[in-house]
Design a protein around this motif. Structure first.
Motif, PDB file in Angstrom:
ATOM      1  N   ALA A  53       0.603   5.869   0.411  1.00 26.83           N
ATOM      2  CA  ALA A  53      -0.194   7.084   0.587  1.00 26.83           C
ATOM      3  C   ALA A  53      -0.222   7.797  -0.758  1.00 26.83           C
ATOM      4  N   HIS A 105      -4.697   5.657   1.928  1.00 29.23           N
ATOM      5  CA  HIS A 105      -3.866   4.578   1.392  1.00 29.23           C
ATOM      6  C   HIS A 105      -4.555   3.863   0.228  1.00 29.23           C
ATOM      7  N   TYR A 126       0.860  -1.179   0.000  1.00 30.08           N
ATOM      8  CA  TYR A 126       0.000   0.000   0.000  1.00 30.08           C
ATOM      9  C   TYR A 126       0.892   1.224   0.000  1.00 30.08           C
TER      10      TYR A 126
END
Length: 161
Positions: free
Chosen positions: A132, A153, A130
């Motif tokens: 941001a 995310h 993942y």
């Protein structure tokens, strides 16, 4: 005599707070998972924090990653907080307590929920990574597909098409 002493120590361990080797390892694993949830997602919604815990456990279950939570968390700067120069000590007590609760729940139930629910309880939808998305656009993400977005995310898994 030695056998009896070991037996007594084993009996007293839960009462006196002495942990067995297995319990100590599990405690360390939960601690590493909690640290990852705290540092990677403490400002995210509950579902996002759960998803970060699941990504960590998904990696542990994947043969391409190390077989322990701590090894996954500390593997070559895979998570941003492990490679910065900021102290790792949690400073937000409420967020830290929440991260510990989430970590314990996911660690203790991951295998059973994955088997029984066939991944339906995984908010990351099987993600192994993942990022941001508002802050970075990593090169590695180009070779993956998004599974879901939670908070800030974007959760990703390998493109197996």
């Amino acid at each position: 005599m030695k056998k009896h002493l070991l037996f007594i120590v084993a009996l007293l361990a839960p009462v006196t707070g002495m942990a067995t080797t297995s319990e100590a390892k599990e405690g360390k694993e939960v601690q590493c998972l909690a640290m990852n949830v705290y540092h990677e997602a403490r400002g995210e919604p509950h579902e996002g924090q759960l998803a970060v815990a699941y990504v960590t456990m998904n990696r542990v279950a994947n043969p391409r990653y190390p077989k322990s939570v701590c090894e996954v968390v500390w593997q070559g700067g895979q998570f941003s907080w492990t490679k910065d120069d900021v102290t790792d000590k949690p400073v937000e007590s409420r967020a830290w307590e929440r991260a510990k609760r989430i970590a314990r729940f996911v660690y203790e139930n991951y295998e059973r929920l994955s088997t029984i629910a066939k991944g339906a309880t995984d908010p990351s939808r099987g993600a192994l990574s993942y990022y941001a998305y508002k802050k970075v656009n990593p090169n590695w993400a180009r070779t993956m597909v998004a599974t879901t977005q939670i908070g800030s995310h974007l959760f990703m898994k390998e493109d197996n098409s």
